[in-house]
Each structure stands twice: as C-alpha cells, then as structure tokens.
Design a protein around this motif. Structure first.
Motif, mmCIF file in Angstrom:
data_model
loop_
_atom_site.group_PDB
_atom_site.id
_atom_site.type_symbol
_atom_site.label_atom_id
_atom_site.label_comp_id
_atom_site.label_asym_id
_atom_site.label_seq_id
_atom_site.Cartn_x
_atom_site.Cartn_y
_atom_site.Cartn_z
ATOM 1 N N VAL A 1 0.860 -1.182 0.000
ATOM 2 C CA VAL A 1 0.000 0.000 0.000
ATOM 3 C C VAL A 1 0.894 1.229 0.000
ATOM 4 O O VAL A 1 1.806 1.337 0.831
ATOM 5 C CB VAL A 1 -0.927 0.024 1.236
ATOM 6 C CG1 VAL A 1 -1.877 1.217 1.160
ATOM 7 C CG2 VAL A 1 -1.705 -1.274 1.369
ATOM 8 N N HIS A 2 0.628 2.161 -0.928
ATOM 9 C CA HIS A 2 1.501 3.332 -1.039
ATOM 10 C C HIS A 2 0.687 4.557 -1.416
ATOM 11 O O HIS A 2 -0.165 4.495 -2.303
ATOM 12 C CB HIS A 2 2.586 3.088 -2.092
ATOM 13 C CG HIS A 2 3.906 3.672 -1.728
ATOM 14 N ND1 HIS A 2 5.103 3.049 -1.971
ATOM 15 C CD2 HIS A 2 4.220 4.850 -1.114
ATOM 16 C CE1 HIS A 2 6.100 3.805 -1.525
ATOM 17 N NE2 HIS A 2 5.583 4.906 -1.008
ATOM 18 N N GLY A 3 0.936 5.669 -0.744
ATOM 19 C CA GLY A 3 0.313 6.936 -1.088
ATOM 20 C C GLY A 3 0.948 7.532 -2.325
ATOM 21 O O GLY A 3 2.175 7.522 -2.459
ATOM 22 N N THR A 4 0.140 8.061 -3.222
ATOM 23 C CA THR A 4 0.684 8.612 -4.470
ATOM 24 C C THR A 4 1.447 9.909 -4.236
ATOM 25 O O THR A 4 2.238 10.314 -5.085
ATOM 26 C CB THR A 4 -0.439 8.863 -5.486
ATOM 27 O OG1 THR A 4 -1.408 9.758 -4.922
ATOM 28 C CG2 THR A 4 -1.126 7.560 -5.865
ATOM 29 N N ASN A 5 1.221 10.577 -3.102
ATOM 30 C CA ASN A 5 1.919 11.828 -2.791
ATOM 31 C C ASN A 5 3.017 11.632 -1.749
ATOM 32 O O ASN A 5 3.386 12.582 -1.064
ATOM 33 C CB ASN A 5 0.929 12.884 -2.294
ATOM 34 C CG ASN A 5 0.013 13.392 -3.391
ATOM 35 O OD1 ASN A 5 0.166 13.023 -4.557
ATOM 36 N ND2 ASN A 5 -0.941 14.239 -3.037
ATOM 37 N N ASP A 6 3.516 10.418 -1.636
ATOM 38 C CA ASP A 6 4.594 10.136 -0.683
ATOM 39 C C ASP A 6 5.871 10.819 -1.173
ATOM 40 O O ASP A 6 6.446 10.422 -2.191
ATOM 41 C CB ASP A 6 4.810 8.625 -0.577
ATOM 42 C CG ASP A 6 5.744 8.246 0.562
ATOM 43 O OD1 ASP A 6 6.551 9.084 0.983
ATOM 44 O OD2 ASP A 6 5.659 7.098 1.032
ATOM 45 N N GLU A 7 6.311 11.825 -0.449
ATOM 46 C CA GLU A 7 7.512 12.568 -0.834
ATOM 47 C C GLU A 7 8.772 12.014 -0.174
ATOM 48 O O GLU A 7 9.874 12.469 -0.466
ATOM 49 C CB GLU A 7 7.351 14.048 -0.481
ATOM 50 C CG GLU A 7 6.219 14.724 -1.260
ATOM 51 C CD GLU A 7 6.108 16.200 -0.951
ATOM 52 O OE1 GLU A 7 6.811 16.670 -0.029
ATOM 53 O OE2 GLU A 7 5.322 16.886 -1.629
ATOM 54 N N ARG A 8 8.613 11.052 0.693
ATOM 55 C CA ARG A 8 9.777 10.452 1.364
ATOM 56 C C ARG A 8 10.213 9.171 0.677
ATOM 57 O O ARG A 8 11.395 8.962 0.424
ATOM 58 C CB ARG A 8 9.444 10.188 2.825
ATOM 59 C CG ARG A 8 10.577 9.532 3.593
ATOM 60 C CD ARG A 8 10.280 9.429 5.068
ATOM 61 N NE ARG A 8 11.324 8.703 5.772
ATOM 62 C CZ ARG A 8 11.350 8.490 7.072
ATOM 63 N NH1 ARG A 8 10.378 8.979 7.835
ATOM 64 N NH2 ARG A 8 12.329 7.800 7.641
ATOM 65 N N ASN A 9 9.266 8.298 0.399
ATOM 66 C CA ASN A 9 9.557 7.024 -0.259
ATOM 67 C C ASN A 9 8.837 6.998 -1.603
ATOM 68 O O ASN A 9 7.605 7.013 -1.649
ATOM 69 C CB ASN A 9 9.089 5.847 0.603
ATOM 70 C CG ASN A 9 9.845 5.760 1.919
ATOM 71 O OD1 ASN A 9 10.907 6.351 2.079
ATOM 72 N ND2 ASN A 9 9.288 5.032 2.868
ATOM 73 N N ASP A 10 9.586 6.938 -2.671
ATOM 74 C CA ASP A 10 9.037 7.021 -4.023
ATOM 75 C C ASP A 10 8.078 5.853 -4.283
ATOM 76 O O ASP A 10 8.498 4.689 -4.277
ATOM 77 C CB ASP A 10 10.181 6.992 -5.035
ATOM 78 C CG ASP A 10 9.720 7.210 -6.464
ATOM 79 O OD1 ASP A 10 8.495 7.292 -6.690
ATOM 80 O OD2 ASP A 10 10.583 7.297 -7.352
ATOM 81 N N PRO A 11 6.785 6.123 -4.526
ATOM 82 C CA PRO A 11 5.848 5.023 -4.775
ATOM 83 C C PRO A 11 6.160 4.239 -6.050
ATOM 84 O O PRO A 11 5.774 3.072 -6.158
ATOM 85 C CB PRO A 11 4.479 5.723 -4.869
ATOM 86 C CG PRO A 11 4.782 7.149 -5.131
ATOM 87 C CD PRO A 11 6.101 7.426 -4.499
ATOM 88 N N GLU A 12 6.874 4.838 -6.978
ATOM 89 C CA GLU A 12 7.217 4.123 -8.201
ATOM 90 C C GLU A 12 8.151 2.956 -7.906
ATOM 91 O O GLU A 12 8.114 1.928 -8.594
ATOM 92 C CB GLU A 12 7.875 5.070 -9.206
ATOM 93 C CG GLU A 12 8.086 4.479 -10.587
ATOM 94 C CD GLU A 12 6.780 4.092 -11.287
ATOM 95 O OE1 GLU A 12 6.840 3.231 -12.186
ATOM 96 O OE2 GLU A 12 5.717 4.639 -10.935
ATOM 97 N N LEU A 13 8.975 3.084 -6.874
ATOM 98 C CA LEU A 13 9.890 1.993 -6.529
ATOM 99 C C LEU A 13 9.125 0.784 -6.000
ATOM 100 O O LEU A 13 9.497 -0.363 -6.274
ATOM 101 C CB LEU A 13 10.910 2.473 -5.496
ATOM 102 C CG LEU A 13 11.887 3.560 -5.973
ATOM 103 C CD1 LEU A 13 12.830 3.947 -4.848
ATOM 104 C CD2 LEU A 13 12.669 3.102 -7.193
#
Length: 253
Positions: free
Chosen positions: A160-172
């Motif tokens: 589960v990943h937030g699309t606006n996560d500025e700490r951990n890149d959701p693309e990874l």
C-alpha cells in the motif's frame, strides 16, 4: 585505531496487543519504521506509534480466530547497509513466534523501513503473508543491486503506497511489485491517491484494507471483492489498484 564493536543487544517482542486468545493459530508481527543508517537504540514509544493502533485493531477483530499481534522491538534504529539489521530482527521475531506459540502462521506487517524488513524476511517458513505500508526501497544503480523478490514466492503480498509520498518514491514499490508478480500471482498493490507518507488522510481505509487482507490470509475468512480483484488482475492493473474512499464501511464478510 581499532574499530569500535557494536554493543551487544537483542531484539524482543512487545507484549501482545489486547487480550490473548485461548489458542493462538496466527501471529501478526508489526515492524515499525527505522532509519537508513544508525546504531542507536530505537525510542520505544516513538518507533512503534506507526503500527500500534493498527495492531490493536487486528488483535481485536481477529481474536476469535486465534490471532495475536506483537510489535517487534529492534536492536538498532538503522537498516545499516549489508547488515540489514531490521530484516535480521524480523526473521528472529518469526522464529520467536514459533518458539512461543508452536505451529502457527505468521504475517509480517511493516511500515516504511519496517516494510522493507517484512518483504526481505518473507522467506521464513512460518510466514504466509506480508503487508508493506509505504515501503522504503533503495534506488537501483550500479552499486545497488535490485531488492530481492524470490523470497516472496508462495506468500500473499499486499503493498500500500500513497501517491503523494515525498519520502519514499511510490514508483519503486510498483517496480518491486511488478518483478514479484512474475513469480508469484498472489501479489497486489493499492495506491492511496492524494495521500502522503504517513497514509493519514485515508487512515480508516488503509486500516480496513489491511484488516481485510490479514484476516483473509491468516484466518481464512476470505478476501473482499476489491482485494480478490487486485490479486487476480494482470499487471499493471492489480498493482495500481486505487483504494476507494470509504473502503471497509460497507463490507460484509
């Protein structure tokens, strides 16, 4: 000058969250976030805040099915490169759960750096499922090999990943999920649109999704339709599944 040895410490399991069931058949091991590099001792309350509320919810709703939840207290705050201390402690915790409760199945549930530890340690024979919330994953380059995924084979995996996560890149996390899906069809990934690293804006939905997945994987209750669809859908559909606003409010098992 001689290199200073690290202090000898041991990981430990926190007390069971909520009343323990009479007979334990499933264990959720909660893996808090950490730091990329640090040999300092984690701060107990601050380190576990990210997973404690979710653990209490799982313990409450799964108690009738023999589920118990424990927070894992790490030896060190940091992942620390090739030492992968947090992953080592996750594997130790799975061993400890089996030692303590016998022949049980284990779900590794981690947040941030703890999510990486959960994914990395999934090969333990007692583990049947993994939940990775906003996982910290390294950028791959010449000096950094790809994060392993073979240990995820045969496990049910939810990312589960937030699309606006500025700490951990959701693309990874999407790239890791795509590689894992090639060897294991039981991988799904939900995107929490407009949410950040803490997944706070849609906290209710994230907790409801996690509960649905864990009780399905550990307790055999069956998954909700969105989770079933995400597991069955071919990539990239099942790896970019949007988490619907209000998820969990009208689910019937």
């Amino acid at each position: 000058m001689a290199q200073q040895a690290l202090p000898v410490r041991t990981a430990r399991l926190g007390r069971a969250l909520g009343p323990e069931p009479t007979s334990v058949s499933g264990v959720v091991l909660l893996l808090p976030g950490g730091e990329e590099s640090s040999v300092r001792r984690p701060s107990p309350m601050m380190a576990t805040a990210s997973v404690r509320a979710l653990g209490r919810r799982l313990a409450r709703t799964g108690r009738a099915d023999g589920l118990v939840a424990h927070v894992v207290h790490y030896r060190y705050r940091g992942w620390n490169g090739g030492e992968a201390h947090l992953a080592q402690d996750a594997s130790w915790a799975a061993d400890e759960a089996v030692r303590r409760y016998g022949d049980v199945t284990v779900c590794l549930l981690g947040y941030d750096m703890g999510a990486r530890a959960a994914l990395r340690s999934a090969g333990h024979e007692a583990v049947n499922s993994v939940v990775a919330l906003a996982p910290w994953l390294p950028e791959q380059d010449v000096a950094t090999p790809a994060e392993p995924v073979r240990q995820l084979a045969g496990r049910r995996v939810l990312i589960v990943h937030g699309t606006n996560d500025e700490r951990n890149d959701p693309e990874l996390s999407f790239r890791l999920a795509a590689r894992a899906k090639k060897a294991n069809r039981d991988v799904c990934r939900f995107e929490v649109h407009s949410d950040g690293h803490a997944l706070y804006q849609h906290r209710h939905e994230v907790h409801a999704l996690t509960e649905d997945f864990v009780l399905g994987a550990l307790c055999g209750r069956g998954f909700s339709r969105p989770v079933e669809d995400a597991l069955q859908a071919p990539p990239p559909l099942g790896l970019r599944m949007p988490l619907a606003t209000g998820f969990g409010r009208s689910l019937r098992r």
